[in-house]
Scaffold this motif. Structure first.
Motif, PDB file in Angstrom:
ATOM      1  N   SER A 154      18.083   5.604   3.884  1.00 17.69           N
ATOM      2  CA  SER A 154      17.037   5.001   3.054  1.00 17.69           C
ATOM      3  C   SER A 154      15.745   5.782   3.239  1.00 17.69           C
ATOM      4  O   SER A 154      15.341   6.065   4.366  1.00 17.69           O
ATOM      5  CB  SER A 154      16.800   3.541   3.444  1.00 17.69           C
ATOM      6  OG  SER A 154      15.652   3.043   2.766  1.00 17.69           O
ATOM      7  N   ASN A 155      15.123   6.128   2.129  1.00 20.40           N
ATOM      8  CA  ASN A 155      13.799   6.755   2.203  1.00 20.40           C
ATOM      9  C   ASN A 155      12.719   5.784   1.733  1.00 20.40           C
ATOM     10  O   ASN A 155      11.633   6.176   1.328  1.00 20.40           O
ATOM     11  CB  ASN A 155      13.758   8.046   1.372  1.00 20.40           C
ATOM     12  CG  ASN A 155      13.802   7.770  -0.120  1.00 20.40           C
ATOM     13  OD1 ASN A 155      14.232   6.699  -0.550  1.00 20.40           O
ATOM     14  ND2 ASN A 155      13.375   8.721  -0.932  1.00 20.40           N
ATOM     15  N   ALA A 156      13.042   4.462   1.785  1.00 15.22           N
ATOM     16  CA  ALA A 156      12.103   3.455   1.296  1.00 15.22           C
ATOM     17  C   ALA A 156      10.798   3.474   2.087  1.00 15.22           C
ATOM     18  O   ALA A 156       9.710   3.350   1.513  1.00 15.22           O
ATOM     19  CB  ALA A 156      12.746   2.072   1.358  1.00 15.22           C
ATOM     20  N   ALA A 157      10.877   3.622   3.413  1.00 14.78           N
ATOM     21  CA  ALA A 157       9.662   3.668   4.225  1.00 14.78           C
ATOM     22  C   ALA A 157       8.841   4.906   3.885  1.00 14.78           C
ATOM     23  O   ALA A 157       7.603   4.851   3.806  1.00 14.78           O
ATOM     24  CB  ALA A 157      10.029   3.655   5.706  1.00 14.78           C
ATOM     25  N   TYR A 158       9.508   6.029   3.679  1.00  6.24           N
ATOM     26  CA  TYR A 158       8.839   7.289   3.316  1.00  6.24           C
ATOM     27  C   TYR A 158       8.105   7.144   1.988  1.00  6.24           C
ATOM     28  O   TYR A 158       6.933   7.519   1.843  1.00  6.24           O
ATOM     29  CB  TYR A 158       9.900   8.385   3.253  1.00  6.24           C
ATOM     30  CG  TYR A 158       9.416   9.744   2.848  1.00  6.24           C
ATOM     31  CD1 TYR A 158       8.530  10.463   3.636  1.00  6.24           C
ATOM     32  CD2 TYR A 158       9.892  10.354   1.681  1.00  6.24           C
ATOM     33  CE1 TYR A 158       8.101  11.735   3.275  1.00  6.24           C
ATOM     34  CE2 TYR A 158       9.475  11.616   1.311  1.00  6.24           C
ATOM     35  CZ  TYR A 158       8.576  12.300   2.107  1.00  6.24           C
ATOM     36  OH  TYR A 158       8.166  13.556   1.737  1.00  6.24           O
ATOM     37  N   ARG A 159       8.782   6.551   1.001  1.00  6.17           N
ATOM     38  CA  ARG A 159       8.159   6.362  -0.312  1.00  6.17           C
ATOM     39  C   ARG A 159       7.015   5.356  -0.242  1.00  6.17           C
ATOM     40  O   ARG A 159       5.971   5.521  -0.888  1.00  6.17           O
ATOM     41  CB  ARG A 159       9.209   5.904  -1.325  1.00  6.17           C
ATOM     42  CG  ARG A 159      10.182   7.010  -1.733  1.00  6.17           C
ATOM     43  CD  ARG A 159      11.127   6.593  -2.845  1.00  6.17           C
ATOM     44  NE  ARG A 159      12.116   5.628  -2.380  1.00  6.17           N
ATOM     45  CZ  ARG A 159      12.136   4.358  -2.702  1.00  6.17           C
ATOM     46  NH1 ARG A 159      11.193   3.849  -3.479  1.00  6.17           N
ATOM     47  NH2 ARG A 159      13.090   3.557  -2.250  1.00  6.17           N
ATOM     48  N   ALA A 160       7.205   4.299   0.557  1.00  5.34           N
ATOM     49  CA  ALA A 160       6.158   3.289   0.685  1.00  5.34           C
ATOM     50  C   ALA A 160       4.892   3.884   1.302  1.00  5.34           C
ATOM     51  O   ALA A 160       3.766   3.617   0.839  1.00  5.34           O
ATOM     52  CB  ALA A 160       6.674   2.126   1.533  1.00  5.34           C
ATOM     53  N   PHE A 161       5.056   4.698   2.334  1.00  4.32           N
ATOM     54  CA  PHE A 161       3.904   5.307   2.991  1.00  4.32           C
ATOM     55  C   PHE A 161       3.170   6.243   2.038  1.00  4.32           C
ATOM     56  O   PHE A 161       1.932   6.258   1.975  1.00  4.32           O
ATOM     57  CB  PHE A 161       4.361   6.044   4.245  1.00  4.32           C
ATOM     58  CG  PHE A 161       3.242   6.626   5.056  1.00  4.32           C
ATOM     59  CD1 PHE A 161       2.119   5.879   5.378  1.00  4.32           C
ATOM     60  CD2 PHE A 161       3.289   7.938   5.516  1.00  4.32           C
ATOM     61  CE1 PHE A 161       1.075   6.405   6.131  1.00  4.32           C
ATOM     62  CE2 PHE A 161       2.256   8.478   6.257  1.00  4.32           C
ATOM     63  CZ  PHE A 161       1.146   7.708   6.566  1.00  4.32           C
ATOM     64  N   ASN A 162       3.915   7.039   1.267  1.00  7.85           N
ATOM     65  CA  ASN A 162       3.291   7.934   0.296  1.00  7.85           C
ATOM     66  C   ASN A 162       2.532   7.154  -0.776  1.00  7.85           C
ATOM     67  O   ASN A 162       1.448   7.559  -1.222  1.00  7.85           O
ATOM     68  CB  ASN A 162       4.351   8.823  -0.362  1.00  7.85           C
ATOM     69  CG  ASN A 162       4.842   9.912   0.562  1.00  7.85           C
ATOM     70  OD1 ASN A 162       4.168  10.264   1.530  1.00  7.85           O
ATOM     71  ND2 ASN A 162       6.018  10.454   0.291  1.00  7.85           N
ATOM     72  N   GLY A 190      -6.278  -6.098  -5.502  1.00  7.54           N
ATOM     73  CA  GLY A 190      -5.224  -7.058  -5.758  1.00  7.54           C
ATOM     74  C   GLY A 190      -3.988  -6.724  -4.948  1.00  7.54           C
ATOM     75  O   GLY A 190      -3.961  -5.767  -4.165  1.00  7.54           O
ATOM     76  N   GLU A 191      -2.940  -7.490  -5.113  1.00  8.45           N
ATOM     77  CA  GLU A 191      -1.715  -7.279  -4.343  1.00  8.45           C
ATOM     78  C   GLU A 191      -0.999  -5.997  -4.783  1.00  8.45           C
ATOM     79  O   GLU A 191      -1.049  -5.607  -5.947  1.00  8.45           O
ATOM     80  CB  GLU A 191      -0.776  -8.475  -4.490  1.00  8.45           C
ATOM     81  CG  GLU A 191      -1.246  -9.719  -3.767  1.00  8.45           C
ATOM     82  CD  GLU A 191      -1.224  -9.544  -2.260  1.00  8.45           C
ATOM     83  OE1 GLU A 191      -0.234  -9.013  -1.732  1.00  8.45           O
ATOM     84  OE2 GLU A 191      -2.216  -9.951  -1.608  1.00  8.45           O
ATOM     85  N   ARG A 192      -0.323  -5.375  -3.857  1.00  6.17           N
ATOM     86  CA  ARG A 192       0.463  -4.163  -4.117  1.00  6.17           C
ATOM     87  C   ARG A 192       1.835  -4.337  -3.477  1.00  6.17           C
ATOM     88  O   ARG A 192       1.985  -5.046  -2.479  1.00  6.17           O
ATOM     89  CB  ARG A 192      -0.206  -2.924  -3.516  1.00  6.17           C
ATOM     90  CG  ARG A 192      -1.495  -2.509  -4.199  1.00  6.17           C
ATOM     91  CD  ARG A 192      -1.174  -1.832  -5.539  1.00  6.17           C
ATOM     92  NE  ARG A 192      -2.278  -1.049  -6.026  1.00  6.17           N
ATOM     93  CZ  ARG A 192      -3.275  -1.527  -6.744  1.00  6.17           C
ATOM     94  NH1 ARG A 192      -3.324  -2.823  -7.022  1.00  6.17           N
ATOM     95  NH2 ARG A 192      -4.236  -0.739  -7.177  1.00  6.17           N
ATOM     96  N   VAL A 193       2.828  -3.663  -4.048  1.00 10.24           N
ATOM     97  CA  VAL A 193       4.165  -3.612  -3.444  1.00 10.24           C
ATOM     98  C   VAL A 193       4.528  -2.145  -3.261  1.00 10.24           C
ATOM     99  O   VAL A 193       4.752  -1.425  -4.230  1.00 10.24           O
ATOM    100  CB  VAL A 193       5.229  -4.315  -4.315  1.00 10.24           C
ATOM    101  CG1 VAL A 193       6.617  -4.126  -3.710  1.00 10.24           C
ATOM    102  CG2 VAL A 193       4.908  -5.795  -4.448  1.00 10.24           C
TER     103      VAL A 193
END
Length: 453
Positions: A351-359, A416-419
């Motif tokens: 999973s690269n979800a953490a990588y994409r989230a940080f970027n 505002g909120e972000r995901v």
């Protein structure tokens, strides 16, 4: 007593004497395009470059390829077909004064009606000022510039020089083609080893060709060494002789060069695509070529956090442990820890979800600048801060039913909120996804109810 040679005969005698002293690889340098081995794509009959060369319509170019693939030979043949003077300089040995001298000579030659093919070996080692010195001469046609490099021209050469030259990519020569070149050298009595009546099995030639690792010059050098040893053994290149010559063979790997980047890229991509066998091959290739194991440990750790992430949090822990194991054991024992890590990273969930989230979070930081921390999230250690509203209306999550204050925002008011974090349904991250999907839906519902009039 024979008369001494005339002065006019001396250069001819010197040429004959020096020819016998030249290495086999130099003596066997192809004298026509048809004699070159390898480069079938670039020099195939009817190809654009071959038609241009054979027609004498040579253009300035950059030849990019590994050592021993024929860059210098091709430059020589260009000059021959263009009926031009061939001048070679090395960026390792020449400075700007030498470059200017060569260019002045080319200018004089040009004014006299003769062109110059200027071959610059290792052109990537010239700095910007040295590379810029060629530009006006290429534009005016004073020289036909041929630069040779083993490094990626996009990174190593000035854009101005690249815009005036066409880049041709040469490939490492296959073992089969190298074996043909070796057999030709054995059969050539004029320039090669044909007059020495050597006995060499085809299997031995294939072994030399394989050990040369795509480098024809290296293969011919190995053959010449073996031939010299065989002279004392009745002219037969035996298995024992071959073992001596090939004992210290090494594969191509240039630390900090294109090959190192290409191979680490291959390792990373094979880990990402869950191909443990291919990943292990590239790890072994790099270790065999002399790559720093510490560098490999660092890159494998990077893969653990970029491509495995929270799908398997154990991967990062294993990466750090493997790195420590190598530091304690050293080579070669510690390399097994890196091999085990490589196999695990390539085999586990990705999973690269953490990588994409940080970027994505970093992109918002850059886009929105310095936003104030919302008052309810600010620290209020003094009475003044409390009187200014710091920490007001903050909900202590542990005191709320369910342990989460669903209506409490964590972002600056202007944003505002972000995901950012979007977990995948793989490995342990699948459980995080279920929890976060439920939590985010609940927060959205609470905010909708709060916003109703």
């Amino acid at each position: 007593m024979p008369a001494p040679p005339k002065q006019a005969d001396l250069p001819e005698l010197q040429d004959a004497a020096s020819a016998s002293l030249r290495p086999l690889a130099e003596r066997m340098r192809p004298r026509a395009l048809a004699d070159m081995v390898g480069q079938r794509r670039l020099l195939a009959p009817g190809s654009a470059l071959r038609r241009a060369v054979e027609g004498g319509h040579v253009h300035s170019m950059i030849l990019w390829g590994p050592p021993g693939c024929g860059k210098t030979t091709l430059a020589l043949l260009l000059a021959r077909h263009a009926d031009a003077e061939f001048v070679a300089i090395s960026a390792v040995l020449s400075g700007l004064p030498q470059v200017r001298e060569v260019l002045a000579q080319a200018q004089a030659r040009f004014q006299a009606g003769r062109r110059t093919v200027l071959f610059v070996d290792e052109v990537h080692r010239f700095n910007k000022a040295q590379q810029d010195a060629f530009l006006p001469h290429i534009e005016r046609g004073t020289i036909l510039f041929v630069g040779a490099t083993t490094e990626n021209p996009s990174f190593e050469l000035n854009s101005a020089l690249l815009s005036r030259c066409r880049v041709h990519v040469l490939e490492a020569v296959s073992a089969d083609d190298i074996a043909l070149a070796l057999r030709h050298a054995l059969d050539d009595a004029e320039h090669g080893l044909g007059g020495r009546c050597l006995e060499v099995a085809d299997a031995a030639l294939r072994e030399i060709a394989g050990a040369a690792d795509g480098d024809v010059r290296r293969a011919l050098t190995l053959l010449e060494i073996a031939a010299d040893l065989a002279d004392g053994e009745g002219g037969c290149i035996s298995e024992a002789t071959l073992h001596q010559v090939l004992a210290d063979r090494t594969r191509r790997f240039d630390k900090g060069g294109d090959q190192s980047y290409d191979q680490i890229s291959a390792l990373h991509k094979c880990v990402r695509s869950s191909n443990p066998d291919a990943a292990l091959y590239w790890l072994a290739r790099m270790l065999d070529g002399g790559a720093d194991p510490g560098y490999l440990a660092r890159r494998l750790t990077r893969m653990a956090v970029e491509d495995i992430g929270l799908a398997d949090p154990r991967a990062l822990q294993m990466a750090i442990e493997a790195w420590n194991a190598y530091d304690r054991l050293g080579s070669p024992e510690g390399e097994l820890a890196l091999a085990q890590l490589t196999l695990y990273l390539a085999s586990t969930a990705k999973s690269n979800a953490a990588y994409r989230a940080f970027n994505a979070a970093r992109a918002d930081v850059e886009a929105h600048g310095t936003q104030d921390v919302p008052l309810h999230l600010r620290n209020a250690p003094t009475r003044l801060m409390k009187s200014l509203g710091f920490g007001k209306d903050y909900q202590y999550d542990h005191d709320v039913d369910g342990g989460i204050a669903l209506d409490q925002t964590g972002f600056p008011d202007a944003m505002g909120e972000r995901v950012y974090y979007q977990p995948v349904q793989r490995g342990m991250e699948g459980k995080l996804k279920e929890k976060l999907d439920t939590l985010r839906a609940a927060r959205t519902q609470v905010r909708k109810q709060k916003d109703r009039p």
